[in-house]
Design a protein around this motif. Structure first.
Motif, PDB file in Angstrom:
ATOM      1  N   LEU A 140       0.829  -1.205   0.000  1.00 55.09           N
ATOM      2  CA  LEU A 140       0.000   0.000   0.000  1.00 55.09           C
ATOM      3  C   LEU A 140       0.867   1.259   0.000  1.00 55.09           C
ATOM      4  O   LEU A 140       0.551   2.234  -0.691  1.00 55.09           O
ATOM      5  CB  LEU A 140      -0.965  -0.001   1.185  1.00 55.09           C
ATOM      6  N   GLN A 143       1.808   2.143  -3.326  1.00 57.08           N
ATOM      7  CA  GLN A 143       0.713   2.798  -4.035  1.00 57.08           C
ATOM      8  C   GLN A 143       0.694   4.289  -3.714  1.00 57.08           C
ATOM      9  O   GLN A 143       0.445   5.114  -4.595  1.00 57.08           O
ATOM     10  CB  GLN A 143      -0.627   2.135  -3.687  1.00 57.08           C
ATOM     11  N   TYR A 144       0.965   4.637  -2.454  1.00 52.64           N
ATOM     12  CA  TYR A 144       1.060   6.052  -2.084  1.00 52.64           C
ATOM     13  C   TYR A 144       2.188   6.728  -2.861  1.00 52.64           C
ATOM     14  O   TYR A 144       2.032   7.841  -3.370  1.00 52.64           O
ATOM     15  CB  TYR A 144       1.326   6.223  -0.583  1.00 52.64           C
ATOM     16  N   HIS A 146       3.605   5.768  -5.719  1.00 50.99           N
ATOM     17  CA  HIS A 146       3.278   5.872  -7.156  1.00 50.99           C
ATOM     18  C   HIS A 146       2.244   6.968  -7.402  1.00 50.99           C
ATOM     19  O   HIS A 146       2.329   7.685  -8.409  1.00 50.99           O
ATOM     20  CB  HIS A 146       2.786   4.535  -7.697  1.00 50.99           C
ATOM     21  N   LEU A 175      -6.988   5.899  -1.661  1.00 46.39           N
ATOM     22  CA  LEU A 175      -5.885   5.133  -1.086  1.00 46.39           C
ATOM     23  C   LEU A 175      -5.881   5.027   0.439  1.00 46.39           C
ATOM     24  O   LEU A 175      -5.097   4.268   0.998  1.00 46.39           O
ATOM     25  CB  LEU A 175      -4.551   5.733  -1.558  1.00 46.39           C
TER      26      LEU A 175
END
Length: 189
Positions: A140, A143-144, A146, A175
């Motif tokens: 995760l 993801q932050y 990116h 997110l």
């Protein structure tokens, strides 16, 4: 270094010469060589500066913020603001890290890991305090990262649609909010 980042971003690392960097900076080639032995030094220090900026500014922004969810939001927001300020260098990191010597490339990767740990610590605290469901933290967090980097990588598309604050607000909805527990939803802002 700003001249080097600009030219590396526009012309690529291999297409940029020390002479062109000196010309862009308005200084002599000799002055460049007084501070940098080779072009690799400029690239490395430019990328290192981006990472050190994250490592400096995220903890500063978190100082005094107590609530775990707010800490996570502030950390992501600050990361995005650094990316916004250093857009060219962020894109350069993606394009040119592979051009560094192996030991310097390792340092840049280690710096990214240190930065991710700042975000992961905030996320872990949210989970530990019951504000978020258990998640795969490292995944995760990437993801932050990116998401933040996309502001630089795809600025041609996003900047026409969003201000930075709107972009971050929408990103937090995607997110962070889906992972909130009932307790976390009660304190959502």
């Amino acid at each position: 270094m700003r001249a080097a980042v600009k030219l590396f971003s526009e012309q690529g690392y291999y297409g940029t010469t020390i002479q062109s960097i000196a010309r862009e900076a308005g200084i002599s080639v000799g002055l460049v060589y007084q501070y940098f032995r080779e072009k690799d030094d400029l690239l490395y220090l430019s990328l290192k500066d981006v990472l050190e900026t994250y490592e400096r500014e995220i903890p500063q922004a978190l100082a005094g913020v107590r609530h775990p969810l707010e800490r996570l939001r502030v950390a992501i927001r600050t990361y995005c603001r650094v990316v916004d300020r250093l857009r060219e260098a962020t894109v350069l990191t993606y394009r040119s890290t592979k051009s560094l010597r192996p030991e310097r490339r390792r340092y840049i990767k280690d710096g990214e890991t240190r930065t991710n740990r700042l975000l992961e610590g905030c996320l872990r605290e949210c989970v530990a305090k019951g504000f978020m469901h258990r998640v795969n933290g490292p995944l995760l967090v990437y993801q932050y990262v990116h998401f933040a980097h996309a502001w630089a990588l795809k600025s041609w598309a996003f900047r026409e649609r969003y201000t930075l604050d709107e972009y971050v607000k929408e990103g937090l909805k995607l997110l962070v909010d889906p992972f909130l527990t009932a307790k976390g939803r009660r304190v959502r802002r």
